[in-house]
Scaffold this motif. Structure first.
Motif: not given
Ligand code: NAI
Length: 254
Positions: A73-80
Motif C-alpha cells: 500500500d504505497a499511500r500507507a507507506v508514504e504516511n508512515v
C-alpha cells in the motif's frame, strides 16, 4: 573482533524501520537492532504480533514501537514515513510461492512481485526521500535471497522478484550516494524459520541441505554479523552491493 553482542559503531540511538517484523527474520532483526541501542519500529500487517514483540523488547530495556503496515500500500507507506523519520530501513517483508511457472496464476505473480519488489521500492523510496529532504544520511538493507542470483525449480516469480530487488538496490545506491544514503542487498541462503522447518525434515529438504557446502541450514543468528556490518559505520564504504550469506551454496559446483 566484533560480534553481535558488542556495540557496533553508528547504531546506538539511531531509528530503524523493520518491515515484515511479525515472524521469522523480521522478528530476529528487530531484536538484534534493539540490542544495539537502535530505536526500532517493527511494522507488519498483523499488528498484534509486532505489539507483542515490542513489549518484549521494551521489557528488556530496549526501545521499540509497533506499526501496522502493508508494504504493498504505497499511500500507507508514504504516511508512515511522513510521520516519522528513519535512519535505517530493513526491507524484510516478503512472500514466497512454490509452483511450476505454468501454474503461477496472475494473482500469485502479482502477490509476489507487489510485495517483494514493489513493496520494497515503495518503502525505500519514501524513506530515502525523507532522508534526502532532511539532509541526513541513512542506510537501507533490502533482504533479497540467493534466489535473486541463481535459480531453482518452482520459484519463478520469487526468483524474479528477488533478482529485481538486487538490481533495484544497485540503481538506488547509485542515485542516492550523493545524499549519503547507502543501499545494499542481503542475500541469505536457506535459513531455518518456523515456516520452512517442516520442509527441511522431509527427504527433499534433507537432499537440499546436502547440496550446501557447509551441509547445514543457516540460522537467523548467522545473519547477525552481515546485517550489522551493512547498517553500521563499519560498512560505510559499502553501497550497491549484495552480501551473500549461504554456507557456500551459490559457490557450489554445478
Ligand atoms: P516469514 O514469512 O516468516 O517473514 C516474512 C514476513 O513478511 C512475514 O511476517 C509476513 O507477514 C510479512 N509480509 C508479507 N507480506 C507483507 C506485506 N504486504 N506487508 C508487510 N509485511 C508483509 O519468512 P522469513 O523467512 O522470515 O523471510 C523474511 C525475508 O527474508 C523475506 O523477504 C524472504 O524472502 C527473505 N529470505 C528468507 C530466507 C529463508 O530461508 N528464510 C532466505 C532468503 C531470503
Amino acid at each position: 573482533m566484533q560480534d553481535s553482542h558488542q556495540s557496533w559503531p553508528g547504531l546506538d540511538g539511531r531509528t530503524a524501520l523493520v518491515t515484515g517484523a511479525s515472524s521469522g527474520l523480521g522478528v530476529h532483526f528487530a531484536r538484534l537492532l534493539a540490542a544495539q541501542g537502535v530505536r526500532v519500529t517493527a511494522a507488519a500487517r498483523r499488528v498484534d504480533k509486532v505489539e507483542a514483540l515490542c513489549a518484549e523488547i521494551v521489557a528488556g530495556g530496549g526501545h521499540a514501537g509497533a506499526l501496522e503496515l502493508d508494504v504493498t500500500d504505497a499511500r500507507a507507506v508514504e504516511n508512515v514515513v511522513a510521520a516519522q523519520a528513519f535512519d535505517i530501513v530493513i526491507n524484510n517483508a516478503g512472500v514466497a510461492a512454490s509452483a511450476a511457472a505454468f501454474d503461477h496464476d496472475a494473482a500469485t505473480i502479482d502477490r509476489v512481485i507487489d510485495t517483494n519488489l514493489k513493496g520494497a521500492f515503495h518503502v525505500a523510496r519514501a524513506a530515502a526521500s525523507a532522508m534526502a529532504a532532511a539532509g541526513t544520511p541513512g542506510v537501507i538493507v533490502n533482504v533479497a535471497s540467493i534466489l535473486g542470483l541463481r535459480v531453482s525449480g518452482h520459484v519463478s516469480a520469487y526468483a524474479a522478484s528477488k533478482a529485481g530487488l538486487v538490481q533495484l538496490t544497485r540503481a538506488m545506491a547509485v542515485e542516492w550516494a550523493r545524499h549519503g544514503i547507502r543501499v545494499n542487498a542481503l542475500c541469505p541462503g536457506y535459513i531455518e524459520t518456523e515456516l520452512n522447518r517442516d520442509f527441511f525434515e522431509t527427504d527433499a529438504g534433507k537432499a537440499l541441505i546436502r547440496r550446501v557446502p557447509q551441509r547445514r541450514l543457516g540460522q537467523p543468528e548467522d545473519l547477525d554479523g552481515p546485517l550489522l556490518l551493512l547498517v553500521s559505520d563499519l560498512g560505510r564504504f559499502m553501497t550497491g552491493t549484495e552480501l551473500v550469506v549461504d554456507g557456500g551454496h551459490v559457490a557450489s559446483p554445478i
